[in-house]
Design a protein around this motif. Structure first.
Motif, mmCIF file in Angstrom:
data_model
loop_
_atom_site.group_PDB
_atom_site.id
_atom_site.type_symbol
_atom_site.label_atom_id
_atom_site.label_comp_id
_atom_site.label_asym_id
_atom_site.label_seq_id
_atom_site.Cartn_x
_atom_site.Cartn_y
_atom_site.Cartn_z
ATOM 1 N N SER A 159 -8.789 -21.029 -51.024
ATOM 2 C CA SER A 159 -8.888 -20.709 -49.601
ATOM 3 C C SER A 159 -8.319 -19.311 -49.317
ATOM 4 C CB SER A 159 -8.137 -21.759 -48.786
ATOM 5 O OG SER A 159 -8.167 -21.442 -47.427
ATOM 6 N N ASP A 160 -7.206 -18.982 -49.936
ATOM 7 C CA ASP A 160 -6.628 -17.646 -49.763
ATOM 8 C C ASP A 160 -7.587 -16.566 -50.275
ATOM 9 O OD1 ASP A 160 -4.360 -18.735 -48.655
ATOM 10 O OD2 ASP A 160 -3.204 -18.671 -50.534
ATOM 11 N N ARG A 161 -8.182 -16.811 -51.437
ATOM 12 C CA ARG A 161 -9.139 -15.843 -51.976
ATOM 13 C C ARG A 161 -10.351 -15.700 -51.054
ATOM 14 N NH1 ARG A 161 -10.285 -18.118 -57.612
ATOM 15 N NH2 ARG A 161 -12.274 -17.109 -57.177
ATOM 16 N N GLN A 210 -12.631 -8.501 -46.393
ATOM 17 C CA GLN A 210 -13.317 -7.357 -47.001
ATOM 18 C C GLN A 210 -14.764 -7.277 -46.525
ATOM 19 O OE1 GLN A 210 -12.850 -7.922 -51.192
ATOM 20 N NE2 GLN A 210 -10.769 -7.076 -51.255
ATOM 21 N N LEU A 211 -15.428 -8.404 -46.421
ATOM 22 C CA LEU A 211 -16.809 -8.400 -45.931
ATOM 23 C C LEU A 211 -16.888 -7.938 -44.480
ATOM 24 C CD1 LEU A 211 -18.263 -11.652 -47.492
ATOM 25 C CD2 LEU A 211 -18.887 -9.313 -48.017
ATOM 26 N N GLU A 212 -15.920 -8.322 -43.666
ATOM 27 C CA GLU A 212 -15.902 -7.864 -42.277
ATOM 28 C C GLU A 212 -15.756 -6.345 -42.214
ATOM 29 O OE1 GLU A 212 -12.779 -10.007 -40.389
ATOM 30 O OE2 GLU A 212 -13.958 -11.845 -40.201
ATOM 31 N N LEU A 213 -14.893 -5.797 -43.084
ATOM 32 C CA LEU A 213 -14.732 -4.346 -43.112
ATOM 33 C C LEU A 213 -16.024 -3.664 -43.556
ATOM 34 C CD1 LEU A 213 -11.153 -3.960 -44.617
ATOM 35 C CD2 LEU A 213 -11.885 -3.414 -42.293
#
Length: 118
Positions: free
Chosen positions: A73-75, A82-85
């Motif tokens: 879940s953390d990963r 990262q995908l949002e960025l």
């Protein structure tokens, strides 16, 4: 009359003795460790021990699964950030012009003779 009373008293005592003998036999069979209630209690006790061991093993496995699940879940949360960025950075790129449409959108099969002519 007293003789008849004595005979009835002896018969009653013998009947009570026979009843006590039958009752003790049944009680012995009832508490027998192999066949009676004693055996059932011993078997249930063994099953409870096995069940408690199984529950403890399941708890250990569940703890391991929870730890693995929290790591995954953390990963996933890090990857989502990262995908949002990346998606946000794509909004800054200039829009491209759409590709021109092909002249004929239909596929036409040609014979070998037609291919040789062209």
């Amino acid at each position: 009359m007293s003789f008849i009373a004595d005979i009835l008293l002896v018969a009653g005592a013998l009947g009570a003795g026979l009843y006590c003998h039958v009752l003790s036999r049944r009680l012995r069979n009832f508490t027998d460790l192999e066949k009676g209630v004693g055996g059932a209690v011993a078997m249930l006790s063994a099953q409870v021990d096995d069940l408690s061991k199984s529950v403890q093993a399941a708890q250990v496995t569940a703890r391991g699964s929870v730890a693995t699940l929290s790591e995954v879940s953390d990963r996933a949360e890090k990857a989502a950030r990262q995908l949002e960025l990346l998606v946000a950075s794509l909004h800054d790129l200039p829009a491209e012009a759409p590709a021109p449409a092909p002249p004929n959108p239909f596929f036409v099969r040609q014979n070998r003779e037609q291919e040789k002519r062209q």
